[in-house]
Design an enzyme around this catalytic site. Structure first.
Site, PDB file in Angstrom:
ATOM      1  N   HIS A 137       0.834  -1.200   0.000  1.00  0.00           N
ATOM      2  CA  HIS A 137       0.000   0.000   0.000  1.00  0.00           C
ATOM      3  C   HIS A 137       0.872   1.255   0.000  1.00  0.00           C
ATOM      4  O   HIS A 137       1.893   1.322   0.692  1.00  0.00           O
ATOM      5  CB  HIS A 137      -0.882   0.035   1.255  1.00  0.00           C
ATOM      6  CG  HIS A 137      -2.071  -0.866   1.181  1.00  0.00           C
ATOM      7  ND1 HIS A 137      -3.001  -0.795   0.168  1.00  0.00           N
ATOM      8  CD2 HIS A 137      -2.488  -1.865   2.014  1.00  0.00           C
ATOM      9  CE1 HIS A 137      -3.951  -1.707   0.380  1.00  0.00           C
ATOM     10  NE2 HIS A 137      -3.652  -2.369   1.490  1.00  0.00           N
ATOM     11  N   CYS A 205      -0.062   1.495  -6.022  1.00  0.00           N
ATOM     12  CA  CYS A 205      -0.993   2.350  -6.748  1.00  0.00           C
ATOM     13  C   CYS A 205      -0.384   3.728  -7.002  1.00  0.00           C
ATOM     14  O   CYS A 205       0.461   4.206  -6.248  1.00  0.00           O
ATOM     15  CB  CYS A 205      -2.305   2.489  -5.980  1.00  0.00           C
ATOM     16  SG  CYS A 205      -3.267   0.973  -5.901  1.00  0.00           S
ATOM     17  N   ARG A 214      -0.331   2.408 -11.881  1.00  0.00           N
ATOM     18  CA  ARG A 214       0.573   1.701 -10.978  1.00  0.00           C
ATOM     19  C   ARG A 214       1.977   2.290 -11.119  1.00  0.00           C
ATOM     20  O   ARG A 214       2.415   2.595 -12.231  1.00  0.00           O
ATOM     21  CB  ARG A 214       0.627   0.202 -11.308  1.00  0.00           C
ATOM     22  CG  ARG A 214      -0.692  -0.520 -11.152  1.00  0.00           C
ATOM     23  CD  ARG A 214      -1.130  -0.642  -9.704  1.00  0.00           C
ATOM     24  NE  ARG A 214      -2.367  -1.401  -9.576  1.00  0.00           N
ATOM     25  CZ  ARG A 214      -3.568  -0.858  -9.586  1.00  0.00           C
ATOM     26  NH1 ARG A 214      -3.696   0.461  -9.728  1.00  0.00           N
ATOM     27  NH2 ARG A 214      -4.652  -1.610  -9.455  1.00  0.00           N
TER      28      ARG A 214
END
Length: 249
Positions: A137, A205, A214
């Protein structure tokens, strides 16, 4: 006239109800943002710190006063880990938070939201020819890859297992579409081509707070060291700032 007054009262009542609904929605949205942007980080940080402490207890402490020599020959390859199992630690000295757990799999609920970064099943393991692909993340749930855009060519990315440090060095950063899965192919960008190098790829991301694209960071294997002999050169800053070193100075 009475009808006109009643109409105005009804209009005022409707506006009042709408105002209360908007205030309630605003409060709920604020609470959601606090949960998403702060509370998930706080919980994930606590969980990851506990995992790291458990690994250190299981594996033993590294001698932080010593720089381990680079080893000759091919590195040992860890056994294929069980799904969702934490099997390593990642160190990225360029990050504000430079250490976090590495688990098997990329499930949000079972790995990325609760354990740290995740190794894409079926991609290479450290020490193997091919591409060690790892997801994390960039915001929320610990934000382990928050600083991924900061990485530059030559920066080290280190995978630590129970016995070995595997040191990779960044070669390039790309921005791709979510469907461009060839970036995690054994030979990155060339699906179907047999690998001839040991690579590592980080995925997250992009941009921040969006999943529109990405960000991809490729790195190539540089060297390996034995964990029992101390930290690798790439983690020399950790040696310099360790409690043991500070006390002796």
């Amino acid at each position: 006239m009475r009808s006109s007054h009643r109409g105005r009262r009804r209009g005022s009542g409707v506006i009042g109800i709408l105002g209360e609904l908007l205030l309630t929605c605003g409060a709920l949205l604020l609470l959601f943002l606090i949960w998403q942007l702060w509370w998930t980080d706080a919980v994930a940080d606590r969980e990851q710190d506990g995992i790291l402490a458990g690994l250190e207890q299981e594996w033993g402490q590294v001698d932080a006063r010593t720089i381990a020599p680079r080893q000759e020959g091919p590195p040992p390859v860890p056994a294929t880990p069980a799904d969702t199992k934490v099997w390593g630690t990642m160190h990225v000295p360029a990050f504000d938070r430079p250490e976090f757990p590495l688990a098997e799999g990329v499930s949000l609920e079972q790995v990325l939201n609760v354990k740290g970064v995740g190794h894409y099943p079926g991609t290479a393991l450290p020490g193997e020819l091919g591409n060690v692909a790892i997801a994390g993340h960039r915001n929320t749930y610990g934000r382990v890859f928050e600083d991924i855009a900061r990485l530059e060519a030559g920066d080290p990315v280190v995978v630590e297992t129970a016995e070995t440090f595997f040191v990779y060095e960044v070669t390039e950063t790309l921005i791709v579409q979510p469907g461009d899965v060839e970036v995690i192919a054994p030979t990155p960008g060339q699906p179907g081509v047999e690998p001839t190098e040991q690579m590592l790829t980080l995925t997250a991301c992009h941009p921040m707070f969006s999943a529109r694209e990405r960000i991809i960071v490729h790195a190539e294997f540089a060297y390996w060291t034995k964990r029992s002999e101390g930290n690798p050169e790439a983690l020399a800053d950790e040696v310099a700032t360790s409690p043991e070193t500070t006390e002796e100075n």
